[in-house]
Write an enzyme that holds these catalytic residues in place. Structure first.
Site, PDB file in Angstrom:
ATOM      1  N   HIS A  78       0.819  -1.223   0.000  1.00  0.00           N
ATOM      2  CA  HIS A  78       0.000   0.000   0.000  1.00  0.00           C
ATOM      3  C   HIS A  78       0.852   1.271   0.000  1.00  0.00           C
ATOM      4  O   HIS A  78       0.302   2.366  -0.142  1.00  0.00           O
ATOM      5  CB  HIS A  78      -1.026  -0.012   1.138  1.00  0.00           C
ATOM      6  CG  HIS A  78      -0.532   0.440   2.463  1.00  0.00           C
ATOM      7  ND1 HIS A  78      -0.136  -0.421   3.461  1.00  0.00           N
ATOM      8  CD2 HIS A  78      -0.367   1.684   2.975  1.00  0.00           C
ATOM      9  CE1 HIS A  78       0.227   0.273   4.514  1.00  0.00           C
ATOM     10  NE2 HIS A  78       0.106   1.550   4.256  1.00  0.00           N
ATOM     11  N   ASP A 124       0.247  -7.588   2.180  1.00  0.00           N
ATOM     12  CA  ASP A 124       0.657  -6.191   2.000  1.00  0.00           C
ATOM     13  C   ASP A 124       2.185  -6.077   1.953  1.00  0.00           C
ATOM     14  O   ASP A 124       2.803  -5.614   2.907  1.00  0.00           O
ATOM     15  CB  ASP A 124       0.064  -5.354   3.141  1.00  0.00           C
ATOM     16  CG  ASP A 124       0.135  -3.858   2.880  1.00  0.00           C
ATOM     17  OD1 ASP A 124       0.632  -3.456   1.819  1.00  0.00           O
ATOM     18  OD2 ASP A 124      -0.319  -3.101   3.771  1.00  0.00           O
ATOM     19  N   GLN A 210       0.449   6.446  11.119  1.00  0.00           N
ATOM     20  CA  GLN A 210       0.653   6.873   9.735  1.00  0.00           C
ATOM     21  C   GLN A 210       2.112   7.273   9.511  1.00  0.00           C
ATOM     22  O   GLN A 210       2.676   8.050  10.275  1.00  0.00           O
ATOM     23  CB  GLN A 210      -0.279   8.031   9.391  1.00  0.00           C
ATOM     24  CG  GLN A 210      -1.612   7.578   8.818  1.00  0.00           C
ATOM     25  CD  GLN A 210      -2.371   6.608   9.699  1.00  0.00           C
ATOM     26  OE1 GLN A 210      -2.394   6.772  10.909  1.00  0.00           O
ATOM     27  NE2 GLN A 210      -2.990   5.598   9.112  1.00  0.00           N
ATOM     28  N   GLY A 211       2.699   6.731   8.449  1.00  0.00           N
ATOM     29  CA  GLY A 211       4.103   6.977   8.145  1.00  0.00           C
ATOM     30  C   GLY A 211       5.013   5.852   8.602  1.00  0.00           C
ATOM     31  O   GLY A 211       6.177   5.807   8.212  1.00  0.00           O
ATOM     32  N   ASP A 212       4.491   4.973   9.427  1.00  0.00           N
ATOM     33  CA  ASP A 212       5.270   3.783   9.822  1.00  0.00           C
ATOM     34  C   ASP A 212       5.039   2.632   8.847  1.00  0.00           C
ATOM     35  O   ASP A 212       5.784   1.638   8.864  1.00  0.00           O
ATOM     36  CB  ASP A 212       4.881   3.326  11.229  1.00  0.00           C
ATOM     37  CG  ASP A 212       5.287   4.324  12.292  1.00  0.00           C
ATOM     38  OD1 ASP A 212       6.379   4.912  12.176  1.00  0.00           O
ATOM     39  OD2 ASP A 212       4.520   4.515  13.254  1.00  0.00           O
ATOM     40  N   SER A 213       4.019   2.746   8.034  1.00  0.00           N
ATOM     41  CA  SER A 213       3.680   1.683   7.090  1.00  0.00           C
ATOM     42  C   SER A 213       4.886   1.212   6.301  1.00  0.00           C
ATOM     43  O   SER A 213       5.737   2.018   5.907  1.00  0.00           O
ATOM     44  CB  SER A 213       2.639   2.180   6.093  1.00  0.00           C
ATOM     45  OG  SER A 213       1.383   2.084   6.651  1.00  0.00           O
TER      46      SER A 213
HETATM   47  N1  ARG Z   1      -1.376   2.595   7.023  1.00  0.00           N
HETATM   48  C1  ARG Z   1      -0.514   3.392   7.840  1.00  0.00           C
HETATM   49  C2  ARG Z   1       0.581   4.035   6.994  1.00  0.00           C
HETATM   50  O1  ARG Z   1       0.390   4.150   5.803  1.00  0.00           O
HETATM   51  C3  ARG Z   1      -0.003   2.633   9.016  1.00  0.00           C
HETATM   52  C4  ARG Z   1      -1.051   2.490  10.010  1.00  0.00           C
HETATM   53  C5  ARG Z   1      -0.670   1.677  11.167  1.00  0.00           C
HETATM   54  N2  ARG Z   1      -1.694   1.902  12.112  1.00  0.00           N
HETATM   55  C6  ARG Z   1      -1.775   1.321  13.293  1.00  0.00           C
HETATM   56  N3  ARG Z   1      -2.710   1.686  14.093  1.00  0.00           N
HETATM   57  N4  ARG Z   1      -0.915   0.396  13.650  1.00  0.00           N
HETATM   58  O2  ARG Z   1       1.551   4.549   7.492  1.00  0.00           O
END
Ligand code: ARG
Length: 266
Positions: A78, A124, A210-213
């Site tokens: 993603h 993913d 967000q940003g850790d993905s």
């Molecule tokens: N989708 C998020 C990203 O693009 C990561 C989200 C992780 N969220 C969580 N609650 N663990 O960075």
């Protein structure tokens, strides 16, 4: 409410199978730390030492990743738009401080996005091939069995320190416990249990955000070496009670990752 709608969009993309309309965005789920400041990134985390996670990579689209080979970064599907030649991504390696003069950077050359990600199969993950290798880069081994899919995990990243918060300059780390598929299906009924693994505290407070993905979730193996068990994927908000983080389950995807990496590695 620009910020709110932007966050909704990010969440809608990130969460995929969870209906975007069902996502509530509170003012903040994070609580101030003991000294009054908001907790650093990887909600509830602390600063990583230089060299502690040497294979960790920051990607310029705002994701994490891990070195898999000298010319390959493993990240989340993603985080990338698709498979094909791609020179738009910068990978930063070798520094917990993204502004460090000793950081190492490379441009992407090619991206492989797991085609199963956009199907009911899920998974993913993606591999980013670098334009030139990082010679003798530290590499993070991936879990090839479910042996390490339990216990306490370490999460790492430069992502937001709280829901809707800013990206971080310094790499942060935290630990979170394994959450069973059965438990994780309560908050996430559409969990793809075959290819996803959950982690977090029932009471919340510590999580990726967000940003850790795309970044790795790791633990120590029986030889005390780091092994990658997860890839940061999604969650409802960040660090909320009863909403663990969801990670791609590397052990279930390792055969496909290794096969594609053999084609792409130097
Ligand atoms: N989708 C998020 C990203 O693009 C990561 C989200 C992780 N969220 C969580 N609650 N663990 O960075």
């Amino acid at each position: 409410m620009k910020k709110l709608s932007t966050l909704r969009k990010v969440l809608a993309v990130a969460i995929g199978t969870v209906a975007a309309a069902a996502i509530a965005v509170p003012a903040s789920a994070a609580q101030p730390g003991p000294t009054g400041e908001m907790g650093p990134a990887v909600v509830g985390g602390t600063r990583a030492a230089q060299g502690e996670f040497p294979w960790m990579v920051r990607l310029s689209m705002g994701c994490g990743g891990a070195m898999y080979a000298d010319n390959l970064v493993l990240t989340a599907a993603h985080c990338v738009s698709g498979t094909g030649n791609n020179t738009s991504i910068t990978a930063t390696y070798g520094a917990v401080d993204l502004q460090s003069s000793s950081r190492v950077t490379r441009t992407s050359k090619y991206v492989y996005r797991n085609p199963g990600y956009s199907t009911s199969a899920g998974g993913d993950w993606a591999l980013i091939q670098l334009s030139s290798p990082i010679t003798n880069a530290a590499k993070l081994p991936i879990a090839t069995s479910t042996a390490y899919d339990s216990g306490t995990f370490t999460i790492i990243g430069w992502g937001a320190a709280s829901e809707g918060g800013a990206q971080q300059r310094y790499l942060l780390k935290a630990t979170v416990p394994f959450v069973s598929d059965t438990s994780c299906k309560t908050p996430y009924p559409s969990l793809k249990a075959a290819v996803e693994i959950c982690a977090g505290y029932t009471q919340g407070g510590t999580d990726t955000c967000q940003g850790d993905s795309g970044g790795p979730m790791v633990r120590r193996d029986n030889a005390n070496n780091w092994v990658q068990v997860g890839i940061v994927s999604y969650g409802r908000g960040c660090a909320r009670p009863n909403y663990p983080g969801v990670y791609a389950q590397v052990s279930a995807l390792s055969t496909a990752i290794a096969a594609k990496a053999r084609e792409l590695r130097v």
